[in-house]
Motif scaffolding. Structure first.
Motif, mmCIF file in Angstrom:
data_model
loop_
_atom_site.group_PDB
_atom_site.id
_atom_site.type_symbol
_atom_site.label_atom_id
_atom_site.label_comp_id
_atom_site.label_asym_id
_atom_site.label_seq_id
_atom_site.Cartn_x
_atom_site.Cartn_y
_atom_site.Cartn_z
ATOM 1 N N UNK A 37 55.458 107.186 21.081
ATOM 2 C CA UNK A 37 54.079 107.081 21.495
ATOM 3 C C UNK A 37 53.098 108.371 21.174
ATOM 4 N N UNK A 38 51.898 108.426 20.997
ATOM 5 C CA UNK A 38 50.948 109.438 20.634
ATOM 6 C C UNK A 38 49.844 109.159 21.615
ATOM 7 N N UNK A 39 49.616 110.481 22.384
ATOM 8 C CA UNK A 39 48.408 110.376 23.147
ATOM 9 C C UNK A 39 47.753 111.653 23.996
ATOM 10 N N UNK A 40 47.105 111.584 24.853
ATOM 11 C CA UNK A 40 46.553 112.668 25.441
ATOM 12 C C UNK A 40 47.145 112.615 26.981
ATOM 13 N N UNK A 41 46.700 113.779 27.955
ATOM 14 C CA UNK A 41 46.769 113.693 29.383
ATOM 15 C C UNK A 41 45.889 112.574 29.708
ATOM 16 N N UNK A 42 44.686 112.472 29.244
ATOM 17 C CA UNK A 42 43.887 111.210 29.806
ATOM 18 C C UNK A 42 44.593 110.117 29.711
ATOM 19 N N UNK A 43 45.079 109.808 28.583
ATOM 20 C CA UNK A 43 45.771 108.465 28.237
ATOM 21 C C UNK A 43 47.084 108.339 29.211
ATOM 22 N N UNK A 44 47.701 109.288 29.476
ATOM 23 C CA UNK A 44 48.970 109.067 30.415
ATOM 24 C C UNK A 44 48.656 108.957 31.760
ATOM 25 N N UNK A 45 47.707 109.563 32.128
ATOM 26 C CA UNK A 45 47.217 109.507 33.781
ATOM 27 C C UNK A 45 46.538 108.243 33.923
ATOM 28 N N UNK A 46 45.888 107.835 32.746
ATOM 29 C CA UNK A 46 45.102 106.296 32.904
ATOM 30 C C UNK A 46 46.001 105.397 32.876
ATOM 31 N N UNK A 47 47.135 105.405 32.259
ATOM 32 C CA UNK A 47 48.169 104.568 32.389
ATOM 33 C C UNK A 47 48.453 104.056 33.714
ATOM 34 N N UNK A 48 49.074 105.243 34.541
ATOM 35 C CA UNK A 48 49.343 105.021 35.701
ATOM 36 C C UNK A 48 48.304 104.558 36.851
ATOM 37 N N UNK A 49 47.025 104.927 36.623
ATOM 38 C CA UNK A 49 46.031 104.555 37.510
ATOM 39 C C UNK A 49 45.823 103.227 37.010
#
Length: 379
Positions: free
Chosen positions: A259-271
């Motif tokens: 996977x490729x992403x940002x901190x925003x993407x990772x936190x947003x996934x769990x939110x």
């Protein structure tokens, strides 16, 4: 280094802790931190050379969080049952004593299928379908269910093959259609060419020749359980830096580590999974969250040792961080990314960095997670 971004009122200490962390790092490292509380973003920070809030980088096994969320969504909808044998949908997998292995065994790392004799090349590990073909004939490395050991590069290739057989779509396609696009997540399992300009490569750790020599001298051999689990038994051994920095890996987005992403993407996934974001409802029902965050594999991990401990597809973050709830869940990545949800405190957390830590050590995870938790508890 200058810290950029914003925090909500009451979360100033998160910015201060992030600033302290990055001040101890080289500017070449670069890092991002994002956090939500009950679906509201409360921190969005970044620092370092060539890093912005929109920067994407390889997140390695934090990818498994997205893959596990796809799995949870399909189980919630009754598409398949975790306690069915994998071979019910994928008959070839029954070879070499694997006929009784269930999807639950696979995603709790109890299947014994963590790689193949002779290793998987970097080109093979870039494609889940190729990994699945190689695994089909492989004998497990321990009796399924008798112990657990982390399948770092192959676990969700098995799940992906079941999803293909049942739905006619890949795990990556389901993720895009059901999760990433509707929720606007900056986390990709298959990075489009149009987004390549935002990607920044991962870099190897910095160490003296003496430190390097001492570190590698103490590692188990390439054909040990650890060596097989981390792709060291291939010829040549897997280069983790080159792996994430290869376009084929980013384009395919293998579901265990590509996977490729940002901190925003990772936190947003769990939110998005637990609370919902941007007026969209949560992806998972409370009972599904409870099932997938329940502890399944604890104690000594045959591959990772004390670093193990797993729920269903996710790492058991409640054991990793004692200040979180018992059923906090998420997944980190070997280049230093971290991500999790804590249903008790309402926290969804995402962190990335662009340089491996020496010996895969990331003590800043504890400091940053604790700062977010303290602020959330006081708010």
């Amino acid at each position: 280094m200058n810290v950029h971004g914003t925090v909500a009122d009451g979360f100033e200490q998160v910015r201060e802790e992030f600033a302290a962390v990055v001040a101890e790092q080289s500017s070449e490292v670069g890092a991002q931190l994002a956090a939500y509380v009950h679906g509201r973003r409360v921190a969005d920070l970044w620092a370092g050379d060539e890093v912005s809030g929109d920067t994407l980088t390889g997140v390695y096994s934090s990818t498994k969080g997205a893959a596990a969320l796809v799995t949870a969504l399909l189980v919630q909808e009754g598409v398949f049952d975790l306690d069915e044998p994998v071979a019910r949908h994928w008959p070839e997998f029954a070879a070499a004593g694997k006929d009784g292995i269930t999807l639950r065994d696979v995603i709790t790392h109890r299947s014994g299928v963590i790689g193949v004799d002779g290793g998987l090349s970097a080109a093979e590990l870039a494609d889940d379908a190729v990994i699945a073909r190689r695994l089909a004939a492989q004998r497990p490395y321990w009796r399924p269910g008798s112990a657990y050991g982390y399948g770092g590069f192959v676990t969700f290739a098995i799940v992906n093959e079941v999803i293909r057989r049942v739905t006619g779509r890949s795990l990556q396609q389901v993720y895009d259609q059901r999760i990433r696009i509707p929720y606007g997540l900056d986390l990709y399992l298959g990075l489009p060419a149009a987004e390549e300009e935002r990607f920044r490569p991962i870099q190897w750790w910095t160490a003296t020749p003496e430190q390097e020599a001492a570190f590698w001298a103490n590692l188990p051999g390439p054909h040990s359980i650890l060596g097989i689990g981390y792709g060291l038994n291939s010829t040549p051994p897997l280069d983790q830096v080159a792996f994430a920095n290869t376009r084929a890996v980013r384009a395919n987005g293998p579901a265990s580590a590509g996977g490729v992403g940002s901190a925003r993407g990772l936190a947003g996934l769990y939110a998005a999974a637990v609370w919902g974001i941007d007026d969209r409802p949560p992806l998972l029902k409370p009972d599904t969250v409870g099932d997938f965050s329940m502890l399944h594999s604890t104690g000594g991990d045959l591959v990772r040792g004390d670093q193990g401990n797993y729920a269903l597809g996710f790492q058991a973050k409640g054991l990793r961080y004692a200040f979180l709830g018992a059923n906090a869940f998420g997944h980190d990545g070997s280049a230093g990314s971290e991500s999790f949800a804590d249903p008790v405190s309402g926290i969804a957390f995402g962190y990335t960095r662009r340089r491996f830590g020496f010996g895969w050590s990331y003590p800043e995870h504890d400091r940053l997670a604790a700062a977010v938790h303290r602020a959330a508890a006081a708010s």
